[in-house]
Design an enzyme around this catalytic site. Structure first.
Site, PDB file in Angstrom:
ATOM      1  CG  ASP A   6      -1.846   1.229   1.226  1.00 42.21           C
ATOM      2  OD1 ASP A   6      -2.452   1.507   0.177  1.00 42.21           O
ATOM      3  OD2 ASP A   6      -1.948   1.923   2.261  1.00 42.21           O
ATOM      4  CB  SER A   7       0.216   4.773  -0.846  1.00 41.23           C
ATOM      5  OG  SER A   7      -0.954   4.901  -0.069  1.00 41.23           O
ATOM      6  CB  CYS A  69      -3.039   0.583  -2.650  1.00 44.46           C
ATOM      7  SG  CYS A  69      -3.074   2.323  -3.112  1.00 44.46           S
ATOM      8  CD  GLU A 171      -0.109   7.264   5.216  1.00 44.07           C
ATOM      9  OE1 GLU A 171       1.082   7.394   5.491  1.00 44.07           O
ATOM     10  OE2 GLU A 171      -0.660   6.138   5.088  1.00 44.07           O
ATOM     11  CB  CYS A 205      -9.530   4.693  -0.035  1.00 40.99           C
ATOM     12  SG  CYS A 205      -7.911   5.116   0.641  1.00 40.99           S
ATOM     13  CG  HIS A 207      -5.165   5.102   3.917  1.00 44.28           C
ATOM     14  ND1 HIS A 207      -4.584   4.497   2.820  1.00 44.28           N
ATOM     15  CD2 HIS A 207      -4.140   5.681   4.611  1.00 44.28           C
ATOM     16  CE1 HIS A 207      -3.274   4.701   2.850  1.00 44.28           C
ATOM     17  NE2 HIS A 207      -2.989   5.424   3.927  1.00 44.28           N
TER      18      HIS A 207
END
Ligand code: DGL
Length: 290
Positions: A6-7, A69, A171, A205, A207
């Site tokens: 994932d990012s 992701c 993040e 997403c 996240h």
């Protein structure tokens, strides 16, 4: 080994569910935190970063990689599958022919995404046939969810909402603070105004499950009728289990010691702290660069 990419931290929500369904395999998690978020970047940039991550994981003994992701799945997966994997696999085959492996079978690697398994579950959840997709600007602009949902059930009405501030909030660890309420309210209000018949909101997403408590609270207090928020973790985990049953050629290459290593392109201590909060258990990560 199974690579999970994932990012940043979002893929941990997928890893956690995959490990609870398939605990026997070994996992290597890679978060490109130094370059997150991906969701506001161009196609070329997302493809290049994702390919670098895939090549890194392949070089670290992963034979099956999950792009945990949506942004990478939407923007890079198809090109990697159609353009890069054939080259990588024919190189492996040539090496195996030269070295005659003891198993007699050539190595073969694959890369899978998270959009298809999510889409497959949606039509059985919605009753109104009106589905909302909350995702990063890159995933929204790719139209991947709209195209895939229409392939599966063309009578669905699909409305998308880009949520550019949600990944940065997560993040930076600000997603549980009061300040995050403003952006939860903004994007949910916007998408439900576009189509008041929506009864299912796909968290498109990886996240976003970290914002699920705020999202569900908002839906309970602001929506006049029930709206379900659908995270992807379990859907991806069951889909992977099914994939491994149907593809023994990939399954038999996986090692099975139940281990999990965590790698980040940013600071390892910062990753350890955030990941422990997300996973509810302490972890030890290592810094890598590529
Ligand atoms: N978890 C990624 C996704 O599922 C976040 C993308 C980003 O870095 O913006 O889209």
């Amino acid at each position: 080994m199974i690579g999970i990419f994932d990012s940043g931290y979002g893929g941990l929500t997928i890893l956690q569910q995959i490990r609870s369904v398939l605990p026997e395999y070994d996992y290597l998690y890679l978060g490109d935190n130094a370059r997150a978020p991906y969701g506001t970047r161009s196609f070329d940039c997302i493809y290049r970063y994702t390919l670098e991550a895939v090549q890194f994981l392949l070089a670290h003994h992963c034979t099956l990689i999950i792009l945990a992701c949506n942004t990478a799945s939407a923007k890079a997966l198809r090109t990697i599958q159609q353009h890069d994997l054939p080259v990588i696999n024919s190189k492996l085959q040539a090496e195996d022919t030269d070295h005659l492996p003891a198993t007699g079978a050539s190595r073969k690697v694959n890369v899978l995404g998270v959009i298809r398994p999510t889409v497959e579950a949606v039509s059985s959840v919605t009753k109104t046939g009106h589905v909302g997709v909350l995702a990063t600007p890159a995933t929204v602009s790719s139209e991947s969810y709209v195209l895939e949902l229409n392939k599966i059930a063309d009578q669905l009405t699909v409305v998308q909402q880009p949520c550019p501030m949600w990944v940065p909030l997560i993040e930076s660890g600000e997603h549980t603070d009061e300040g995050a309420d403003y952006f939860v309210d903004k994007y949910l209000r916007e998408i439900l105004a576009k189509d008041p018949l929506i009864d299912t909101l796909v968290l498109g997403c990886t996240h976003y499950p970290l914002l699920l408590p705020k999202i569900e609270k908002w839906l309970k207090t602001h929506s006049p009728k029930p709206v379900a928020a659908l995270p992807q973790g379990k859907l991806v985990a069951y889909s992977l289990a099914d994939y491994l049953r149907r593809h023994p050629e990939y399954e038999r290459q996986l090692t099975r010691e139940g281990s999990c290593r965590y790698l980040t392109t940013d600071d390892a201590d910062k990753f350890n702290q955030a990941a422990a909060l997300f996973l509810g258990t302490p972890i030890h990560s290592e810094h890598v660069s590529f």
